[in-house]
Design a protein around this motif. Sequence first.
Motif, PDB file in Angstrom:
ATOM      1  N   ASN A  87      10.907  16.575  -7.334  1.00 57.08           N
ATOM      2  CA  ASN A  87      12.308  17.025  -7.413  1.00 57.08           C
ATOM      3  C   ASN A  87      13.248  16.118  -6.628  1.00 57.08           C
ATOM      4  O   ASN A  87      14.467  16.224  -6.766  1.00 57.08           O
ATOM      5  CB  ASN A  87      12.432  18.459  -6.893  1.00 57.08           C
ATOM      6  N   LEU A  88      12.672  15.252  -5.815  1.00 55.13           N
ATOM      7  CA  LEU A  88      13.481  14.351  -4.985  1.00 55.13           C
ATOM      8  C   LEU A  88      13.238  12.890  -5.374  1.00 55.13           C
ATOM      9  O   LEU A  88      13.287  11.993  -4.534  1.00 55.13           O
ATOM     10  CB  LEU A  88      13.137  14.557  -3.503  1.00 55.13           C
ATOM     11  N   SER A  89      13.016  12.659  -6.658  1.00 55.67           N
ATOM     12  CA  SER A  89      12.720  11.300  -7.126  1.00 55.67           C
ATOM     13  C   SER A  89      13.900  10.351  -6.936  1.00 55.67           C
ATOM     14  O   SER A  89      13.735   9.136  -6.990  1.00 55.67           O
ATOM     15  CB  SER A  89      12.313  11.333  -8.600  1.00 55.67           C
ATOM     16  N   HIS A  90      15.094  10.909  -6.692  1.00 54.29           N
ATOM     17  CA  HIS A  90      16.254  10.064  -6.402  1.00 54.29           C
ATOM     18  C   HIS A  90      16.256   9.593  -4.946  1.00 54.29           C
ATOM     19  O   HIS A  90      17.018   8.684  -4.586  1.00 54.29           O
ATOM     20  CB  HIS A  90      17.542  10.822  -6.713  1.00 54.29           C
ATOM     21  N   LEU A  91      15.404  10.213  -4.103  1.00 56.22           N
ATOM     22  CA  LEU A  91      15.334   9.847  -2.692  1.00 56.22           C
ATOM     23  C   LEU A  91      14.044   9.118  -2.330  1.00 56.22           C
ATOM     24  O   LEU A  91      14.039   8.252  -1.455  1.00 56.22           O
ATOM     25  CB  LEU A  91      15.458  11.094  -1.806  1.00 56.22           C
ATOM     26  N   PHE A  92      12.940   9.501  -2.985  1.00 54.73           N
ATOM     27  CA  PHE A  92      11.632   8.940  -2.662  1.00 54.73           C
ATOM     28  C   PHE A  92      10.943   8.411  -3.912  1.00 54.73           C
ATOM     29  O   PHE A  92      11.019   9.015  -4.983  1.00 54.73           O
ATOM     30  CB  PHE A  92      10.722  10.007  -2.027  1.00 54.73           C
ATOM     31  N   GLU A  93      10.225   7.319  -3.731  1.00 56.91           N
ATOM     32  CA  GLU A  93       9.340   6.793  -4.767  1.00 56.91           C
ATOM     33  C   GLU A  93       7.957   6.632  -4.155  1.00 56.91           C
ATOM     34  O   GLU A  93       7.789   5.914  -3.170  1.00 56.91           O
ATOM     35  CB  GLU A  93       9.839   5.445  -5.280  1.00 56.91           C
ATOM     36  N   ILE A  94       6.967   7.328  -4.711  1.00 53.62           N
ATOM     37  CA  ILE A  94       5.597   7.201  -4.212  1.00 53.62           C
ATOM     38  C   ILE A  94       5.021   5.895  -4.766  1.00 53.62           C
ATOM     39  O   ILE A  94       4.773   5.766  -5.964  1.00 53.62           O
ATOM     40  CB  ILE A  94       4.730   8.400  -4.635  1.00 53.62           C
ATOM     41  N   THR A  95       4.844   4.942  -3.877  1.00 59.74           N
ATOM     42  CA  THR A  95       4.434   3.597  -4.287  1.00 59.74           C
ATOM     43  C   THR A  95       2.972   3.295  -3.977  1.00 59.74           C
ATOM     44  O   THR A  95       2.420   2.319  -4.499  1.00 59.74           O
ATOM     45  CB  THR A  95       5.307   2.546  -3.593  1.00 59.74           C
TER      46      THR A  95
END
Length: 325
Positions: free
Chosen positions: A25-33
């Motif tokens: 839901n917070l893909s605009h803040l975090f990217e799991i890399t």
Amino acid sequence: MRKIRLGVVGCGIAARELHLPALKNLSHLFEITAVTSRTKSHAEEFAKMVGNPVVFDRYEELLDSGLVDAVDLTLPVELNLSFIEKALQKGVHVICEKPISTDVETGKKVVELSKKSEKTVYIAENFRHVPAFWKAKELVESGSIGDPVFMSWQIWVGMDENNKYVHTDWRKNPKHIGGFLSDGGVHHVAAMRLIFGEIAWVSAIAKDISPLLGGMDFLSSIFEFESGVVGNYTVSYSLRGDDRFEIVGTKGRMEIFWDRIVLNGEEIEVPHQDSYQREFEDFYRVIMGEKRNDLGDPLEALKDLAFIEACVRSQGNRVSVSSLL
């Protein structure tokens, strides 16, 4: 808006069921890399749930990859200190599941590491982000029940062999003080301290009732906040019952539920918000320098753990919580 590149370390229940839905839901803040886990197949399964992060065999490789700005640690408690230290040495921010550590003495080392580093160490205590507790705090401070005198919180978890947490290896053979008493108990202490502030002393009895659960699983305590409010906190992870969280004041009383508060017989609805999502949003704002780290402060997490450790040490005697700190 700048995204934080996040490495997930430990791909068990907390990462899959609690953190990942919030992070989606917070893909605009975090990217799991990047991801890694003690069992590589777990990391690979988790990676498929995320998209296309890089799977690493070892934590050190993830930190050296240059792919992460921060790590999300969901590990057995005894690993927190060393994994936090390694991240800070590499200049990487940390959000780490509670409890802060196995006991207060090692927890102090986490606090010291965080003070010396320019990077954020955020202990993920989601109960500090539950709207109902903030509403209760607001109502108490506004005088809705007069001067608060007493609070009582009874929690009956009733874990059995069908509970997924019971079968976690590090919970079956706990190295953290009190086993489930600290694993779950720091949540409850965080909520009580949010509403009433610091706890001065506690007298408690802790017992190991169920052979199914690792370590102690029952605690009953009487204590006093520095404000003079008296509290009773009773929790059992093996026995079933009806939970009850009540605050009594000179001019009334309230009962606290997850989605509402009953104040002097009148219901006040408290809209649900995902506390895990709220803590990751707060972590982001701290990293970006938009606010201070008050809700994820390792010292606050240490104080939560200190209360539980005082309870376990008490054996019916009065223990000053600050004496452990």
